[in-house]
Design an enzyme around this catalytic site. Structure first.
Site: not given
Ligand code: NAI
Ligand code: 15L
Length: 266
Positions: A34, A73, A75, A136
């Site tokens: 990360d 990435g 999120s 996004y």
């Molecule tokens: P989060 O925002 O908590 O974690 C994403 C991580 O990516 C962060 O720790 C951040 O530092 C890192 N990051 C951002 N830009 C970066 C870069 N340029 N280089 C290296 N690292 C970088 O998000 P979360 O909730 O853990 O989600 C993980 C993945 O799942 C994301 O790609 C998100 O788009 C996707 N996702 C998550 C959902 C959810 O409900 N949690 C729903 C849909 C998709």
């Molecule tokens: C996503 O893609 C986001 O990463 C997460 O934070 C939530 O917003 C989720 O979708 C959602 O649609 O609930």
């Protein structure tokens, strides 16, 4: 059979921390990456800080890995400038590094926001057209397209997992349909990395909720069967907030607030 070395990007994030806690058994070594903010490496772990926008560093991080859980990435919705480094340039760097390093399989954390402008009444499957509801969401469409190219041209398998809402419990009425329980997320990752053959399927990441917007039957061969349901949380949500009004645009589209939000200008 165990993977030799599994790379988890976004390891400091919500799902990355969950994956670190629960998916160690998938591989002999788990490499966590990360921008920063990761706890020091424990047994069977390696920790490598990396900005996905830095190709030389991404190559170092990917080298020696046979599989990648790509969670890193931006999120949520942000400006194009904020999103492009990790989700566009960084995503490309990851696949290009994977090609050069001989990585066989990737789980790409795509999102329901790649299809968020479909109305809620429309049941979607893997062949439904993209309908991004945000910049996004557009970045996730790009990621899915790169995954397809690297499968068709180079044979790198990717599960394009359109995650719904993965949180400890659903936070609003929309999540009664989009919720993916943490346990089901873990089960999905295990199924993807253990499946004898994967290809490049779209898999919608939602639990076995009573309200279903997405049909995963095309990816049945992967063997993931979600077990949890958001339904037991309905009464708690009803008591905590107003029921969703049909007139509010936030409740018309699958992407909810992302579809209803304004544009994030640079
Ligand atoms: P989060 O925002 O908590 O974690 C994403 C991580 O990516 C962060 O720790 C951040 O530092 C890192 N990051 C951002 N830009 C970066 C870069 N340029 N280089 C290296 N690292 C970088 O998000 P979360 O909730 O853990 O989600 C993980 C993945 O799942 C994301 O790609 C998100 O788009 C996707 N996702 C998550 C959902 C959810 O409900 N949690 C729903 C849909 C998709
Ligand atoms: C996503 O893609 C986001 O990463 C997460 O934070 C939530 O917003 C989720 O979708 C959602 O649609 O609930």
């Amino acid at each position: 059979m165990k993977l030799k070395r599994l790379l988890i990007t976004g390891a400091a994030g919500n799902l990355g921390r969950l994956a670190r806690e629960r998916l160690g058994g998938l591989a002999e070594v788990v490499r966590l990456s990360d921008l920063g903010g990761m706890a020091p490496a424990g047994p069977g772990e390696e920790v490598m800080e990396c900005d996905l926008g830095d190709f030389a560093r991404v190559r170092e991080v990917v080298e020696g890995c046979d599989a990648i859980l790509h969670l890193g990435g931006v999120s949520v919705e942000r400006t194009f400038a904020e999103i492009s480094n990790g989700n566009l340039t960084g995503l490309y760097h990851l696949y290009e590094a994977a090609r050069k390093a001989g990585v066989k399989r990737i789980l790409f954390a795509s999102s329901n926001h790649a299809i968020g402008f479909h109305p809620r009444e429309r049941k979607l499957d893997a062949d439904s057209p993209f309908a991004p509801d945000s910049l996004y969401g557009v970045s996730k469409v790009f990621g899915e397209a790169v995954a397809m190219l690297y499968w068709d041209k180079f044979g790198i398998e990717t599960a394009r997992v359109r995650i719904g809402s993965c949180f400890p419990e659903p936070r609003d009425h929309r999540m009664l349909a989009t919720w993916l329980s943490p346990d089901d997320f873990v089960g999905l990752c295990e199924a993807v990395f253990r499946a004898p053959r994967l290809g490049c399927p779209v898999i919608y990441g939602a639990s076995a909720n009573a309200e279903q917007w997405w049909d995963n039957s095309g990816a049945g061969y992967v063997g993931w069967v979600p077990k949890d349901s958001a339904e037991p949380f309905r009464a708690k949500l009803d008591a905590a907030m107003e029921p969703p009004s049909r007139d509010d645009p936030v409740n018309r589209f699958q992407g909810g607030g992302f579809a209803a939000a304004g544009h994030f200008e640079d």
